[in-house]
Structure formats: structure tokens, C-alpha cells
Design an enzyme around this catalytic site. Sequence first.
Site, PDB file in Angstrom:
ATOM      1  N   LEU A 145       6.440 -19.487  19.642  1.00 12.12           N
ATOM      2  CA  LEU A 145       5.149 -20.318  19.365  1.00 12.12           C
ATOM      3  C   LEU A 145       4.388 -20.582  20.506  1.00 12.12           C
ATOM      4  O   LEU A 145       3.336 -20.383  20.762  1.00 12.12           O
ATOM      5  CB  LEU A 145       5.669 -21.223  18.403  1.00 12.12           C
ATOM      6  N   LEU A 151       9.472 -25.756  12.216  1.00  8.51           N
ATOM      7  CA  LEU A 151       9.723 -26.916  12.997  1.00  8.51           C
ATOM      8  C   LEU A 151      10.367 -27.762  12.317  1.00  8.51           C
ATOM      9  O   LEU A 151      11.212 -28.659  12.843  1.00  8.51           O
ATOM     10  CB  LEU A 151       8.580 -27.198  13.726  1.00  8.51           C
ATOM     11  N   THR A 186       5.985 -33.182  21.178  1.00  7.44           N
ATOM     12  CA  THR A 186       6.546 -34.161  22.310  1.00  7.44           C
ATOM     13  C   THR A 186       6.266 -35.611  21.343  1.00  7.44           C
ATOM     14  O   THR A 186       5.866 -35.634  20.370  1.00  7.44           O
ATOM     15  CB  THR A 186       5.312 -34.242  23.181  1.00  7.44           C
ATOM     16  N   GLU A 230       9.721 -29.176  20.421  1.00  2.00           N
ATOM     17  CA  GLU A 230       9.617 -29.289  18.894  1.00  2.00           C
ATOM     18  C   GLU A 230       8.516 -30.440  18.714  1.00  2.00           C
ATOM     19  O   GLU A 230       8.768 -31.329  17.730  1.00  2.00           O
ATOM     20  CB  GLU A 230      10.800 -29.736  18.338  1.00  2.00           C
ATOM     21  N   GLY A 264       1.247 -26.300  24.501  1.00  5.33           N
ATOM     22  CA  GLY A 264       2.163 -26.148  23.295  1.00  5.33           C
ATOM     23  C   GLY A 264       1.637 -27.186  22.156  1.00  5.33           C
ATOM     24  O   GLY A 264       1.806 -26.761  20.918  1.00  5.33           O
ATOM     25  N   PRO A 324       1.615 -20.425  27.493  1.00  2.00           N
ATOM     26  CA  PRO A 324       1.416 -20.997  28.774  1.00  2.00           C
ATOM     27  C   PRO A 324       0.373 -22.127  28.541  1.00  2.00           C
ATOM     28  O   PRO A 324       0.560 -23.060  29.455  1.00  2.00           O
ATOM     29  CB  PRO A 324       1.303 -20.008  29.309  1.00  2.00           C
TER      30      PRO A 324
HETATM   31  C1  FAD Z   1      13.724 -26.446  27.308  1.00  2.00           C
HETATM   32  C2  FAD Z   1      12.512 -26.121  26.457  1.00  2.00           C
HETATM   33  C3  FAD Z   1      12.805 -25.253  25.359  1.00  2.00           C
HETATM   34  C4  FAD Z   1      11.900 -24.863  24.676  1.00  2.00           C
HETATM   35  N1  FAD Z   1      11.972 -23.989  23.326  1.00  2.00           N
HETATM   36  C5  FAD Z   1      11.013 -23.587  22.808  1.00  2.00           C
HETATM   37  C6  FAD Z   1      10.999 -22.476  21.606  1.00  2.00           C
HETATM   38  O1  FAD Z   1      12.311 -22.017  21.520  1.00  2.00           O
HETATM   39  N2  FAD Z   1       9.986 -22.152  21.151  1.00  2.00           N
HETATM   40  C7  FAD Z   1       8.751 -22.302  21.438  1.00  2.00           C
HETATM   41  O2  FAD Z   1       7.906 -22.057  20.943  1.00  2.00           O
HETATM   42  N3  FAD Z   1       8.509 -23.493  22.173  1.00  2.00           N
HETATM   43  C8  FAD Z   1       9.557 -24.057  23.074  1.00  2.00           C
HETATM   44  N4  FAD Z   1       9.580 -24.987  23.971  1.00  2.00           N
HETATM   45  C9  FAD Z   1       8.247 -25.532  24.008  1.00  2.00           C
HETATM   46  C10 FAD Z   1       7.833 -27.006  23.521  1.00  2.00           C
HETATM   47  O3  FAD Z   1       7.729 -27.009  22.207  1.00  2.00           O
HETATM   48  C11 FAD Z   1       6.564 -27.368  24.492  1.00  2.00           C
HETATM   49  O4  FAD Z   1       6.854 -27.636  25.842  1.00  2.00           O
HETATM   50  C12 FAD Z   1       5.808 -28.571  23.824  1.00  2.00           C
HETATM   51  O5  FAD Z   1       5.515 -28.578  22.511  1.00  2.00           O
HETATM   52  C13 FAD Z   1       4.901 -29.291  24.646  1.00  2.00           C
HETATM   53  O6  FAD Z   1       4.025 -28.302  24.947  1.00  2.00           O
HETATM   54  P1  FAD Z   1       3.465 -28.064  26.456  1.00  2.00           P
HETATM   55  O7  FAD Z   1       4.709 -27.855  27.464  1.00  2.00           O
HETATM   56  O8  FAD Z   1       2.583 -27.182  26.652  1.00  2.00           O
HETATM   57  O9  FAD Z   1       2.959 -29.646  27.060  1.00  2.00           O
HETATM   58  P2  FAD Z   1       1.338 -30.002  26.615  1.00  2.00           P
HETATM   59  O10 FAD Z   1       1.087 -29.257  25.318  1.00  2.00           O
HETATM   60  O11 FAD Z   1       0.458 -29.218  27.562  1.00  2.00           O
HETATM   61  O12 FAD Z   1       1.319 -31.342  26.819  1.00  2.00           O
HETATM   62  C14 FAD Z   1       1.324 -32.255  27.826  1.00  2.00           C
HETATM   63  C15 FAD Z   1       1.462 -33.575  27.659  1.00  2.00           C
HETATM   64  O13 FAD Z   1       0.372 -34.007  26.776  1.00  2.00           O
HETATM   65  C16 FAD Z   1       0.332 -34.845  25.886  1.00  2.00           C
HETATM   66  N5  FAD Z   1      -0.615 -34.596  24.960  1.00  2.00           N
HETATM   67  C17 FAD Z   1      -0.993 -33.455  24.179  1.00  2.00           C
HETATM   68  N6  FAD Z   1      -1.861 -33.649  23.310  1.00  2.00           N
HETATM   69  C18 FAD Z   1      -2.193 -34.952  23.404  1.00  2.00           C
HETATM   70  C19 FAD Z   1      -3.095 -35.759  22.577  1.00  2.00           C
HETATM   71  N7  FAD Z   1      -4.001 -35.528  21.826  1.00  2.00           N
HETATM   72  N8  FAD Z   1      -3.200 -37.340  23.040  1.00  2.00           N
HETATM   73  C20 FAD Z   1      -2.393 -37.679  24.028  1.00  2.00           C
HETATM   74  N9  FAD Z   1      -1.348 -36.859  24.333  1.00  2.00           N
HETATM   75  C21 FAD Z   1      -1.360 -35.627  24.423  1.00  2.00           C
HETATM   76  C22 FAD Z   1       1.964 -34.293  25.493  1.00  2.00           C
HETATM   77  O14 FAD Z   1       2.431 -35.339  24.698  1.00  2.00           O
HETATM   78  C23 FAD Z   1       2.575 -34.333  26.796  1.00  2.00           C
HETATM   79  O15 FAD Z   1       3.047 -35.440  27.414  1.00  2.00           O
HETATM   80  C24 FAD Z   1      10.490 -25.330  24.847  1.00  2.00           C
HETATM   81  C25 FAD Z   1      10.393 -26.360  25.917  1.00  2.00           C
HETATM   82  C26 FAD Z   1      11.458 -26.739  26.836  1.00  2.00           C
HETATM   83  C27 FAD Z   1      11.100 -27.666  27.787  1.00  2.00           C
END
Ligand code: FAD
Length: 389
Positions: A137, A245, A371, A369, A143, A140
Site C-alpha cells: 500500500l 489495516l 502513525t 499501520e 504513506g 515512497p
Molecule cells: C518496518 C516497516 C514495515 C512496514 N510494512 C508495511 C507493509 O507491509 N505494507 C505497507 O503498505 N506499508 C508498510 N509500512 C509503511 C508504513 O505504514 C508507513 O511508514 C506509515 O504509514 C507512514 O508513512 P511514511 O513513512 O510515508 O510517513 P509520512 O506519511 O511521510 O509521515 C511523516 C510524518 O508526518 C506525520 N503526519 C502525516 N500527516 C500528518 C498530518 N496531517 N498532521 C500531522 N502530522 C502528520 C506522520 O505522523 C509522521 O510523523 C511499513 C513501515 C515500516 C517502518
Amino acid sequence: MPSPPLSPLDLLNVRASLSDEERLVQDSVARMVDEKVLPIIAGAFEEHRFPRELVPELAAMGLLGSSLQGYGCAGLNAVASGLICQELERGDSALRSFVSVQSSLCMYPIHVYGTELQKTKYLPPMAHGEIIGCFGLTEPHGGSDPANMKTHAKRKGGDWVINGAKMWITNAPIAHLCVVWAMTENGIHGFLVERGTPGFTASEIHHKFSLRASATGALYFDEVVVPDENRLPGVSGLKGPLSCLTQARYGIAWGVIGAAQACLSQLIDYTKSRVLFGRPLAATQLIQVRLAEMARGITTAQLLALQLGRLKDQGELQPVQVSLAKWNNVRMSLDVARDCRDMLGGAGISAEYAPIRHMLNLESVITYEGTEAVHQLSVGRELTGLAAF
Ligand SMILES: Cc1cc2nc3c(=O)[nH]c(=O)nc-3n(C[C@H](O)[C@H](O)[C@H](O)COP(=O)(O)OP(=O)(O)OC[C@H]3O[C@@H](n4cnc5c(N)ncnc54)[C@H](O)[C@@H]3O)c2cc1C
């Protein structure tokens, strides 16, 4: 008559509210974790290696797709499957992550949204651990906002052509099958893409400092052609991935209790045997307040998880309730692990003790899943009726 002794890891005796079957499931997974997981897990974490040799054991015990009915699955209730997560994560979050992805993010959507052909083809070998799944899901570019999905699937005759990339995908390097979510001209759809399909590649993400015993990677789709029969026909839109999820987050809300219990258990022993200033650390007020604070957090999380499970078994569980529990329980567990690490002093930075491993793992669990912020905003939306994200 004196009161019976309380378990320090279950001060409100949640176990007494469990059925015989739920207790049996918990005990058998606990035994497996003690015998098979704990002896090897610190080494696997250090080696940055998923302990794949445990998969047949997980399958033989019916832990893959444990809450699904039929197709070789155990058909356990929600509380039993939560307890499975709790015991597995007492071992390591990587193991619970593996089981969550396989069960809630891959087998669940096939079970609920798939065709009969897809179910009979994939679910029995997935329950046996012969087919490992991953769930694509996250992309880059961000998420937290999955509606802004760039991966797309275009119809071409009876086929679909998928292009795009997914990032941070658990099991990606070892998966035989990927449930990938892609934008179509009719909204988001789920597709089943098998390893070896031309144009589909997976790479491993190295140098993680968290969930080192889990295999994490990226997925690339370059003109990947799959037939329409590989599409999950039962759902369209974000509801598809979000409903999966919700299942997995439910498991997290239970799982992280196990990580916190592992840390507290080790710290009770350690502080009782470490003598400083002429008395055990555990005999000082400050240490007792910190241990008591942990027990308070664990107990609250246990009650929350149990109520979540009972609601789920009654078919009344709502996603925002899962958000509240995921947020509360992961935050609790991370705080417990960090504080346990501190109370171990210098020893706390060694892999010989569990807290630093759990602490590092939970830095992922609080992010994936959804943040912590996203779950807080979901609860805020429920309270106000206004979406702030
Ligand atoms: C070890 C690991 C395994 C994973 N496994 C999977 C998997 O199997 N399948 C899959 O699809 N994904 C997977 N993920 C991805 C995970 O779900 C995402 O990392 C997560 O959803 C956050 O997305 P991002 O890393 O792009 O951070 P971003 O979405 O870029 O967020 C960055 C920061 O901004 C904050 N933020 C975002 N929006 C707002 C807002 N509106 N207001 C205030 N703060 C905000 C967030 O809380 C976070 O602190 C995995 C991640 C990790 C680390």
C-alpha cells in the site's frame, strides 16, 4: 483467608475472563515462544535476519490466518487471535509482524474480497506457510495519505497493466505473492501479483535499526501484466486496504502488550538482584514508582484489548476504536521499553537484555499501520465530526 498471589504481568487477572479455549491457545503459543523463539531471536536481530525456520512451526500451530474460517484456517475467535499476537510479540515484534501481514493483510482480503478460485488457490498454502504474502500500500512519496496513490493499473483487453512502486513493505524480499493496491479509472483496486511475473521486482531494505528480524523491502511494477482474474472483485476504493489495516491494527493493539510484559518481567528480576547503595534497586521508591507505572500501563492496555476483542467477536468493532487502542497500547509499550532500557543502566544497551530490542522495534510499530498522529487525528475526527487531515 489470604488473597491469592497476583501475576505482576496481569494485575487485574484478565486471564480469568478468558475461555478455556482462549487460555489453551495462549499457553501453547507462549510455550512455543519460550522454547523456539527466545533462544534465537536476539541473534536474528543482530544478524538482521528474518528467522524463516520458524514459519513451519507457526503454520503447524494454526497461527497463519488463525481467525479465518475454512480453507485450512483455524477459525479462532478474535480474543484468541489477539492473544496469539501478544505471545508472539513477547518474543519479538518481527514475528508478530510476519503473522499480521500474512493473516490480516494478505489472507484476509483474499478471504473477504476474493473469488472462490482465488481462495482455493491461495488460502490453504498460505495457512501452511508454503506461500508467503506481502501487502503493498505505502508508496515512497508518503504513506499517511494513501488516497494520493501513484501506482496505477490500466485495463488492456482482459488484462491489467500495473506501473508504480511501493516502499517499506514487510515480507517483500521473501514473498511469493503480493496483494498490491493500485489506482484505476474506477478508483483503487487490489491485485494479486505472483513473484516471477515479468516486470515485478522486490528489493530488500538494509541497515534498519528497528525490526531487524523482519524482512522489509520495496516493490517495483514496470508494465506488469496480470489477468482480470487476479483482481480482488469484492471491493473498490480505500475501504479495501483500510479494512485490512483495521484487522492488523487490532493485532498490534494486543501484540505490543507482550513486548511490554517481556520488558517489565526482565526488569523486576534485574532490579531485585542489583544491589546499589546497600540495597536492591527494587527496594528504592523511585524504581518502584517506575515499575508500578509500567504495570498501570500494561493493565490498562490489557483491558482495552480485551474489550476490543469482545466487540470484534460480537461484530460491533469500529475502526476508530481500533485507532484509539493502537495509539494507546503502542505508546504505552514504547514508553515501557524505553524506561526499562534506562533502568538497566549500561547493560540496557546490550542485546543480552530484551528492552533495547523491543524499544527499537516499537519505533517501527508506532509508525506503521498508521502513525500515532494519524490515529490521534482519527479519534479527533470522531469527537468533532471534522477531518483535520
Ligand atoms: C518496518 C516497516 C514495515 C512496514 N510494512 C508495511 C507493509 O507491509 N505494507 C505497507 O503498505 N506499508 C508498510 N509500512 C509503511 C508504513 O505504514 C508507513 O511508514 C506509515 O504509514 C507512514 O508513512 P511514511 O513513512 O510515508 O510517513 P509520512 O506519511 O511521510 O509521515 C511523516 C510524518 O508526518 C506525520 N503526519 C502525516 N500527516 C500528518 C498530518 N496531517 N498532521 C500531522 N502530522 C502528520 C506522520 O505522523 C509522521 O510523523 C511499513 C513501515 C515500516 C517502518
